[in-house]
Scaffold this active site. Structure first.
Site, PDB file in Angstrom:
ATOM      1  N   TRP A   1       0.853  -1.184   0.000  1.00 34.48           N
ATOM      2  CA  TRP A   1       0.000   0.000   0.000  1.00 34.48           C
ATOM      3  C   TRP A   1       0.894   1.241   0.000  1.00 34.48           C
ATOM      4  CZ3 TRP A   1       0.781   3.357   4.013  1.00 34.48           C
ATOM      5  CH2 TRP A   1       1.317   2.845   5.199  1.00 34.48           C
TER       6      TRP A   1
ATOM      7  N   HIS B   1       6.859  -6.662  10.766  1.00 38.42           N
ATOM      8  CA  HIS B   1       8.244  -6.367  11.152  1.00 38.42           C
ATOM      9  C   HIS B   1       8.597  -7.048  12.483  1.00 38.42           C
ATOM     10  CE1 HIS B   1       8.017  -2.439   8.588  1.00 38.42           C
ATOM     11  NE2 HIS B   1       8.171  -3.522   7.859  1.00 38.42           N
TER      12      HIS B   1
ATOM     13  N   GLU C   1       7.426   8.181  14.015  1.00 34.91           N
ATOM     14  CA  GLU C   1       7.639   7.565  12.694  1.00 34.91           C
ATOM     15  C   GLU C   1       8.540   8.449  11.820  1.00 34.91           C
ATOM     16  OE1 GLU C   1       6.772   4.646  11.622  1.00 34.91           O
ATOM     17  OE2 GLU C   1       5.272   3.988  13.072  1.00 34.91           O
TER      18      GLU C   1
ATOM     19  N   HIS D   1       4.832   5.115   6.753  1.00 43.44           N
ATOM     20  CA  HIS D   1       4.046   5.374   7.967  1.00 43.44           C
ATOM     21  C   HIS D   1       4.017   6.857   8.308  1.00 43.44           C
ATOM     22  CE1 HIS D   1       5.099   0.994   9.322  1.00 43.44           C
ATOM     23  NE2 HIS D   1       4.448   1.047   8.171  1.00 43.44           N
TER      24      HIS D   1
ATOM     25  N   ASP E   1       1.742  -3.473   9.265  1.00 40.88           N
ATOM     26  CA  ASP E   1       3.164  -3.478   8.889  1.00 40.88           C
ATOM     27  C   ASP E   1       4.052  -3.758  10.104  1.00 40.88           C
ATOM     28  OD1 ASP E   1       2.822  -2.879   6.234  1.00 40.88           O
ATOM     29  OD2 ASP E   1       3.782  -0.908   6.306  1.00 40.88           O
ATOM     30  N   GLU E   2       3.729  -3.092  11.208  1.00 39.41           N
ATOM     31  CA  GLU E   2       4.552  -3.238  12.423  1.00 39.41           C
ATOM     32  C   GLU E   2       4.535  -4.697  12.886  1.00 39.41           C
ATOM     33  OE1 GLU E   2       6.146  -0.688  12.685  1.00 39.41           O
ATOM     34  OE2 GLU E   2       4.996   1.161  12.835  1.00 39.41           O
TER      35      GLU E   2
ATOM     36  N   GLU F   1       8.823   1.443   6.256  1.00 38.67           N
ATOM     37  CA  GLU F   1       8.505   2.322   7.390  1.00 38.67           C
ATOM     38  C   GLU F   1       8.257   3.765   6.937  1.00 38.67           C
ATOM     39  OE1 GLU F   1       8.143   2.084  10.698  1.00 38.67           O
ATOM     40  OE2 GLU F   1       8.372  -0.074  10.863  1.00 38.67           O
TER      41      GLU F   1
ATOM     42  N   THR G   1       4.995  -0.520  18.719  1.00 37.36           N
ATOM     43  CA  THR G   1       4.319   0.332  17.717  1.00 37.36           C
ATOM     44  C   THR G   1       3.082  -0.383  17.166  1.00 37.36           C
ATOM     45  OG1 THR G   1       5.961  -0.421  16.110  1.00 37.36           O
ATOM     46  CG2 THR G   1       6.248   1.804  16.991  1.00 37.36           C
TER      47      THR G   1
ATOM     48  N   GLU H   1       8.941  -2.971  17.613  1.00 38.76           N
ATOM     49  CA  GLU H   1       7.927  -3.235  16.586  1.00 38.76           C
ATOM     50  C   GLU H   1       6.620  -3.665  17.247  1.00 38.76           C
ATOM     51  OE1 GLU H   1       8.193  -2.301  13.644  1.00 38.76           O
ATOM     52  OE2 GLU H   1      10.250  -2.490  12.967  1.00 38.76           O
TER      53      GLU H   1
HETATM   54 FE   LIG Z   1       8.103  -0.336  12.825  1.00 38.43          FE
HETATM   55 FE   LIG Z   2       6.379   2.406  11.731  1.00 41.32          FE
END
Ligand SMILES: [Fe+2]
Ligand SMILES: [Fe+2]
Length: 391
Positions: A90, A260, A133, A174, A256-257, A171, A227, A224
């Protein structure tokens, strides 16, 4: 000029004078004896006050670098596969009004109307998350301080370097998305926010990972997850305030976090498998030092305790709390099967006991602190034009 006070042969304590903004003196320690691990003093101009502690560098024995070289193929097959190809990723634009479209103004109007339903304290949390971020250059730098895994050229083809660059690129979306979204709401003082970002990147961070990938990947595993939790909570609260678009934005970042977190916890799981004793010691060491938040040096040019104030609001709203800290620790202990690891040295056994019992100790302390909690003050935040928010 810093004032140098001799402590012991080769050691010195540096006091920096109070700056014009009335902030307290900064104390750092430095060694003049070249030794391993090395100890360095803090840089001056952008260093806000912080507790005095040794800045230790290169604490991992150099021969351990070989471990990370030998894990190259493993990382390619197990970690790089957790990255998402750009074409399948995305982008911030997918969640924002399209400025080239006819309907742009209507979409912005709708976004702004929706954002009026959201209270100021929520914005303090979202802005703090966005600023965190946006200090991404610091985190890429931090990863590239780690011995044995750093990107030696800027375009290195080792699995570790490929991961770090692609992780950074993921990242980067974000901060971009949250920044553009917040700009469009018209609810926040963008100039103050931008100043805070500039201060923060200038200040860096001090995670105390000592160039050690053992410490570094334990830190990133924790972060991670932290977040993931905080973006997940801002998503939940946005939904409760009826803003489904914003909930979607925070939710997609949280996802996403989580991915990760899967990657970093997998690396540490592997380290526990091949080098359990030193990985256990590293885990205990990081937790003893406490996991500092990446934006702990946050400053907006006005509030000397901005990070504490932001954290207090996040705690009160349930965006990120002391309980979450203990929960993350519990999660990692379970994720890495820490209680079940056998064949450790005496020191390793002590470290194991320490990390396995720490979460309950943190919870007990937290309950006691809650019992003592006084009436929370109201504090102005420059990010929302000095409007006052309860801590
Ligand atoms: Fe992250
Ligand atoms: Fe992030």
């Amino acid at each position: 000029m810093a004032l140098r006070v001799a402590l012991a042969p080769g050691m010195a304590l540096y006091f920096s004078p109070t700056k014009g903004n009335g902030r307290s003196p900064r104390v750092s320690m430095a060694s003049t004896i070249p030794s391993s691990p090395k100890v360095e003093s803090l840089k001056k101009p952008f260093s806000p006050p912080m507790e005095a502690h040794l800045q230790v560098t290169h604490s991992m024995p150099p021969q351990k670098i070989e471990i990370f070289k030998s894990l190259e193929d493993w990382a390619q097959n197990n970690i790089l596969v957790l990255l998402k190809p750009v074409e399948k990723s995305w982008q911030p634009q997918d969640f924002l009004p399209d400025s080239s479209s006819e309907g742009f103004y209507d979409e912005v109007k709708e976004l702004r109307e929706q954002s009026r339903e959201i209270p100021d304290d929520y914005y303090v949390c979202l802005v703090g998350d966005m600023i965190t971020e946006e200090a991404l250059p610091t985190y890429q730098t931090m990863l590239n301080t780690l011995d044995g895994v750093r990107d030696e050229t800027g375009a290195s083809l080792t699995s570790w370097a490929i991961w770090t660059r692609a992780w950074t690129a993921e990242e980067n979306r974000h901060g971009d998305l949250l920044n553009k979204y917040l700009y469009l709401t018209g609810r926040v003082d963008m100039k103050q926010i931008e100043k805070t970002i500039q201060y923060l990147i200038g200040s860096g961070m001090d995670p105390r990972t000592e160039n050690s990938p053992y410490l570094g990947f334990i830190y990133t595993s924790f972060q991670e997850r932290a977040t993931f939790i905080s973006h997940g909570n801002t998503a939940r609260l946005a939904k409760e305030h009826g803003d489904l678009k914003l909930a979607q934005i925070c939710g997609i970042i949280a996802a996403d976090e989580k991915r990760h977190e899967t990657a970093y916890t997998k690396i540490v799981e592997k380290l526990f498998e091949i080098d359990p004793d030193d990985t256990m010691l590293a885990f205990a060491d990081m937790m003893k030092k406490k996991i500092t938040m990446p934006a702990h040096l946050m400053y907006d040019g006005r509030d000397d305790n901005l990070f504490e104030h932001f954290s207090a609001v996040a705690q009160r709203l349930g965006v990120y709390t002391a309980k979450d800290y203990a929960d993350i620790l519990d999660f990692l202990v379970r994720r890495w099967n820490v209680e079940k690891i056998t064949g450790l040295s005496g020191e390793g056994n002590q470290a194991q006991d320490f990390v396995c019992t720490l979460a309950s100790r943190i919870r007990r302390l937290e309950e006691r602190a809650q019992g003592r909690a006084k009436q929370a003050p109201h504090i102005p935040f420059s990010w929302i034009y000095g409007r006052v928010v309860q801590l």
